[in-house]
Design a protein around this motif. Sequence first.
Motif, PDB file in Angstrom:
ATOM      1  N   ARG A 155       0.825  -1.215   0.000  1.00 50.51           N
ATOM      2  CA  ARG A 155       0.000   0.000   0.000  1.00 50.51           C
ATOM      3  C   ARG A 155       0.856   1.261   0.000  1.00 50.51           C
ATOM      4  O   ARG A 155       0.573   2.208  -0.738  1.00 50.51           O
ATOM      5  CB  ARG A 155      -0.905  -0.005   1.238  1.00 50.51           C
ATOM      6  N   GLN A 156       1.903   1.263   0.823  1.00 47.69           N
ATOM      7  CA  GLN A 156       2.737   2.457   0.955  1.00 47.69           C
ATOM      8  C   GLN A 156       3.439   2.794  -0.352  1.00 47.69           C
ATOM      9  O   GLN A 156       3.600   3.962  -0.702  1.00 47.69           O
ATOM     10  CB  GLN A 156       3.768   2.227   2.067  1.00 47.69           C
ATOM     11  N   ARG A 157       3.834   1.760  -1.087  1.00 53.67           N
ATOM     12  CA  ARG A 157       4.616   1.980  -2.314  1.00 53.67           C
ATOM     13  C   ARG A 157       3.772   1.908  -3.583  1.00 53.67           C
ATOM     14  O   ARG A 157       4.313   1.984  -4.693  1.00 53.67           O
ATOM     15  CB  ARG A 157       5.733   0.937  -2.389  1.00 53.67           C
ATOM     16  N   ASP A 158       2.449   1.758  -3.432  1.00 52.10           N
ATOM     17  CA  ASP A 158       1.532   1.706  -4.589  1.00 52.10           C
ATOM     18  C   ASP A 158       1.978   0.667  -5.613  1.00 52.10           C
ATOM     19  O   ASP A 158       2.028   0.923  -6.819  1.00 52.10           O
ATOM     20  CB  ASP A 158       1.436   3.081  -5.260  1.00 52.10           C
ATOM     21  N   LEU A 159       2.294  -0.533  -5.129  1.00 51.78           N
ATOM     22  CA  LEU A 159       2.788  -1.581  -6.025  1.00 51.78           C
ATOM     23  C   LEU A 159       1.677  -2.243  -6.820  1.00 51.78           C
ATOM     24  O   LEU A 159       1.932  -2.784  -7.906  1.00 51.78           O
ATOM     25  CB  LEU A 159       3.532  -2.646  -5.203  1.00 51.78           C
ATOM     26  N   PHE A 160       0.439  -2.211  -6.292  1.00 53.78           N
ATOM     27  CA  PHE A 160      -0.682  -2.870  -6.948  1.00 53.78           C
ATOM     28  C   PHE A 160      -1.918  -1.999  -6.815  1.00 53.78           C
ATOM     29  O   PHE A 160      -2.001  -1.150  -5.920  1.00 53.78           O
ATOM     30  CB  PHE A 160      -0.960  -4.246  -6.313  1.00 53.78           C
ATOM     31  N   PRO A 161      -2.900  -2.194  -7.681  1.00 55.63           N
ATOM     32  CA  PRO A 161      -4.172  -1.490  -7.497  1.00 55.63           C
ATOM     33  C   PRO A 161      -4.779  -1.837  -6.141  1.00 55.63           C
ATOM     34  O   PRO A 161      -4.624  -2.955  -5.645  1.00 55.63           O
ATOM     35  CB  PRO A 161      -5.043  -2.023  -8.650  1.00 55.63           C
TER      36      PRO A 161
ATOM     37  N   THR B  56      13.842   4.881  15.581  1.00 57.38           N
ATOM     38  CA  THR B  56      13.826   4.450  14.179  1.00 57.38           C
ATOM     39  C   THR B  56      13.952   2.941  13.994  1.00 57.38           C
ATOM     40  O   THR B  56      13.783   2.445  12.886  1.00 57.38           O
ATOM     41  CB  THR B  56      14.978   5.116  13.423  1.00 57.38           C
ATOM     42  N   ARG B  57      14.276   2.206  15.077  1.00 58.03           N
ATOM     43  CA  ARG B  57      14.515   0.756  15.035  1.00 58.03           C
ATOM     44  C   ARG B  57      15.715   0.400  14.156  1.00 58.03           C
ATOM     45  O   ARG B  57      15.835  -0.721  13.656  1.00 58.03           O
ATOM     46  CB  ARG B  57      13.291   0.006  14.534  1.00 58.03           C
ATOM     47  N   PHE B  58      16.611   1.332  13.949  1.00 59.37           N
ATOM     48  CA  PHE B  58      17.822   1.062  13.176  1.00 59.37           C
ATOM     49  C   PHE B  58      18.741   0.158  13.993  1.00 59.37           C
ATOM     50  O   PHE B  58      18.980   0.392  15.174  1.00 59.37           O
ATOM     51  CB  PHE B  58      18.543   2.368  12.827  1.00 59.37           C
ATOM     52  N   GLU B  59      19.262  -0.890  13.344  1.00 54.56           N
ATOM     53  CA  GLU B  59      20.018  -1.932  14.040  1.00 54.56           C
ATOM     54  C   GLU B  59      21.490  -1.918  13.632  1.00 54.56           C
ATOM     55  O   GLU B  59      21.824  -1.773  12.449  1.00 54.56           O
ATOM     56  CB  GLU B  59      19.424  -3.305  13.712  1.00 54.56           C
ATOM     57  N   VAL B  60      22.357  -2.086  14.622  1.00 51.15           N
ATOM     58  CA  VAL B  60      23.789  -2.289  14.398  1.00 51.15           C
ATOM     59  C   VAL B  60      24.148  -3.644  15.002  1.00 51.15           C
ATOM     60  O   VAL B  60      23.825  -3.924  16.167  1.00 51.15           O
ATOM     61  CB  VAL B  60      24.630  -1.186  15.054  1.00 51.15           C
ATOM     62  N   ILE B  61      24.773  -4.512  14.206  1.00 49.98           N
ATOM     63  CA  ILE B  61      25.149  -5.844  14.678  1.00 49.98           C
ATOM     64  C   ILE B  61      26.662  -6.004  14.542  1.00 49.98           C
ATOM     65  O   ILE B  61      27.207  -5.821  13.451  1.00 49.98           O
ATOM     66  CB  ILE B  61      24.440  -6.960  13.873  1.00 49.98           C
ATOM     67  N   LEU B  62      27.314  -6.352  15.653  1.00 50.70           N
ATOM     68  CA  LEU B  62      28.761  -6.539  15.656  1.00 50.70           C
ATOM     69  C   LEU B  62      29.070  -7.948  16.167  1.00 50.70           C
ATOM     70  O   LEU B  62      28.539  -8.380  17.191  1.00 50.70           O
ATOM     71  CB  LEU B  62      29.436  -5.509  16.565  1.00 50.70           C
ATOM     72  N   LYS B  63      29.927  -8.653  15.456  1.00 52.05           N
ATOM     73  CA  LYS B  63      30.348  -9.980  15.884  1.00 52.05           C
ATOM     74  C   LYS B  63      31.579  -9.827  16.770  1.00 52.05           C
ATOM     75  O   LYS B  63      32.586  -9.241  16.365  1.00 52.05           O
ATOM     76  CB  LYS B  63      30.673 -10.838  14.662  1.00 52.05           C
ATOM     77  N   ILE B  64      31.477 -10.350  18.003  1.00 50.70           N
ATOM     78  CA  ILE B  64      32.585 -10.228  18.946  1.00 50.70           C
ATOM     79  C   ILE B  64      33.033 -11.623  19.382  1.00 50.70           C
ATOM     80  O   ILE B  64      32.335 -12.620  19.151  1.00 50.70           O
ATOM     81  CB  ILE B  64      32.204  -9.374  20.170  1.00 50.70           C
TER      82      ILE B  64
ATOM     83  N   ARG C  20       8.364  -1.420   8.374  1.00 52.01           N
ATOM     84  CA  ARG C  20       7.761  -1.684   9.678  1.00 52.01           C
ATOM     85  C   ARG C  20       6.414  -0.965   9.815  1.00 52.01           C
ATOM     86  O   ARG C  20       6.288   0.220   9.481  1.00 52.01           O
ATOM     87  CB  ARG C  20       8.676  -1.189  10.805  1.00 52.01           C
ATOM     88  N   LYS C  21       5.454  -1.663  10.334  1.00 53.55           N
ATOM     89  CA  LYS C  21       4.141  -1.061  10.591  1.00 53.55           C
ATOM     90  C   LYS C  21       4.261   0.107  11.551  1.00 53.55           C
ATOM     91  O   LYS C  21       3.620   1.152  11.368  1.00 53.55           O
ATOM     92  CB  LYS C  21       3.194  -2.116  11.160  1.00 53.55           C
TER      93      LYS C  21
ATOM     94  N   GLN D   8       7.603   2.595   6.566  1.00 50.64           N
ATOM     95  CA  GLN D   8       8.916   3.032   6.114  1.00 50.64           C
ATOM     96  C   GLN D   8       9.948   2.055   6.669  1.00 50.64           C
ATOM     97  O   GLN D   8       9.668   1.274   7.576  1.00 50.64           O
ATOM     98  CB  GLN D   8       9.213   4.453   6.591  1.00 50.64           C
ATOM     99  N   THR D   9      11.163   2.115   6.155  1.00 50.58           N
ATOM    100  CA  THR D   9      12.208   1.234   6.659  1.00 50.58           C
ATOM    101  C   THR D   9      13.002   1.951   7.747  1.00 50.58           C
ATOM    102  O   THR D   9      13.066   3.187   7.772  1.00 50.58           O
ATOM    103  CB  THR D   9      13.165   0.809   5.533  1.00 50.58           C
TER     104      THR D   9
END
Length: 361
Positions: free
Chosen positions: A128-134, A226-234, A336-337, A342-343
């Motif tokens: 719906r947000q991106r108007d991909l389909f009727p 914003t729910r922005f994620e940073v993932i670091l392998k330690i 995300r709802k 939006q992302t």
Amino acid sequence: MTQLHDTTESIKGKHLTPDERAQIAILKREEYSNRQIADRLGRAPQTINNEVNRGTVQQMRRQKQNGTVYDTYYDVYDPDYAQARYMNNRRHCGRQPKWSLSDAFVDWADTQMLDHHWSPDAVIGAARQRDLFPVSLIPCTTTLYNWIDHQIMRTKNMDLTEKLHRNTKSNRRKAPDHKRKMGPSISERPAAVNTRETFGHWEIDTVIGAKHKHDAVLLTLVERQTRFEVILKIDGKAAQPVTQAVASLVERAGAHMPSLFKTITSDNGSEFSELYDTLEAVTDVYFARPFASYERGTSENQHKLIRRFIPKGQPISEISDRQIQRIQRWMNDYPRKILDYQTPHECFVKAFKQTQPAQSA
């Protein structure tokens, strides 16, 4: 003349019954007009007129006279034919389901859920947000779940990780007092952090794979707004690897550290025992209460997304840094709802730009 039961009771909005159709046939043979039949049955004249037109069939009468065969055709109301036609129309009445109108949305939705691990709600929101389909082809989220339940989609319930593991019962319990003082309590954190109205407030946590001390660990940071994620392998779940990773992150943030990291909230795991001392000079650090994971709900929800790719028990040491980057990119590009589909990446960029001083002309 055949006597029929007369009624003056209004039956507006009711469909004609087989008995009424039989009465119409009798009255037509006795040459009643459609209006007279309507009066006898307590129906609207237009209802009878429409019924007679729909139920009239052409019949043939064959006669032989002086060796010659004569065929004559005449119209007659047939109640059996009328009833059969009514039943056929009833089977085909009503709005056609959206999935029957086109395969385009169904195929796209299956691809997003099966190949890209999207949830049904994310599929609907992004479409719906991106108007991909009727609009006529896009169902609501509940309907899409029903399509999956009724096996209209290739996607099955077993493919929906969140649905299988969702627990609607509350497991919250009263958190005990701190057993040790690692830094300021979450109760001292500014109330504005809870509302998510401002940018730059993070939650930090770890994700383990195989339960042995030599396995690597994921250090995760999520920005609450914003729910922005940073993932670091330690290298492991210990204070030193966490401290080194956080110090590296501070160095990478550089001059943007004050606007990027206003606060960080952690749990009371021993791996974060040096976190307050490491970050005290550059940002505010707060610690949640023991056994109160709901106080860091954003991290918990983010970890569910990570588990789609790294199930519990899978050694993290076997996962390449490149694959971890792919998982991080997928999470930040996932609509995300809560963000109006939006992302997190889009929202993070907008929010970060707003923290920067306006450039003078």
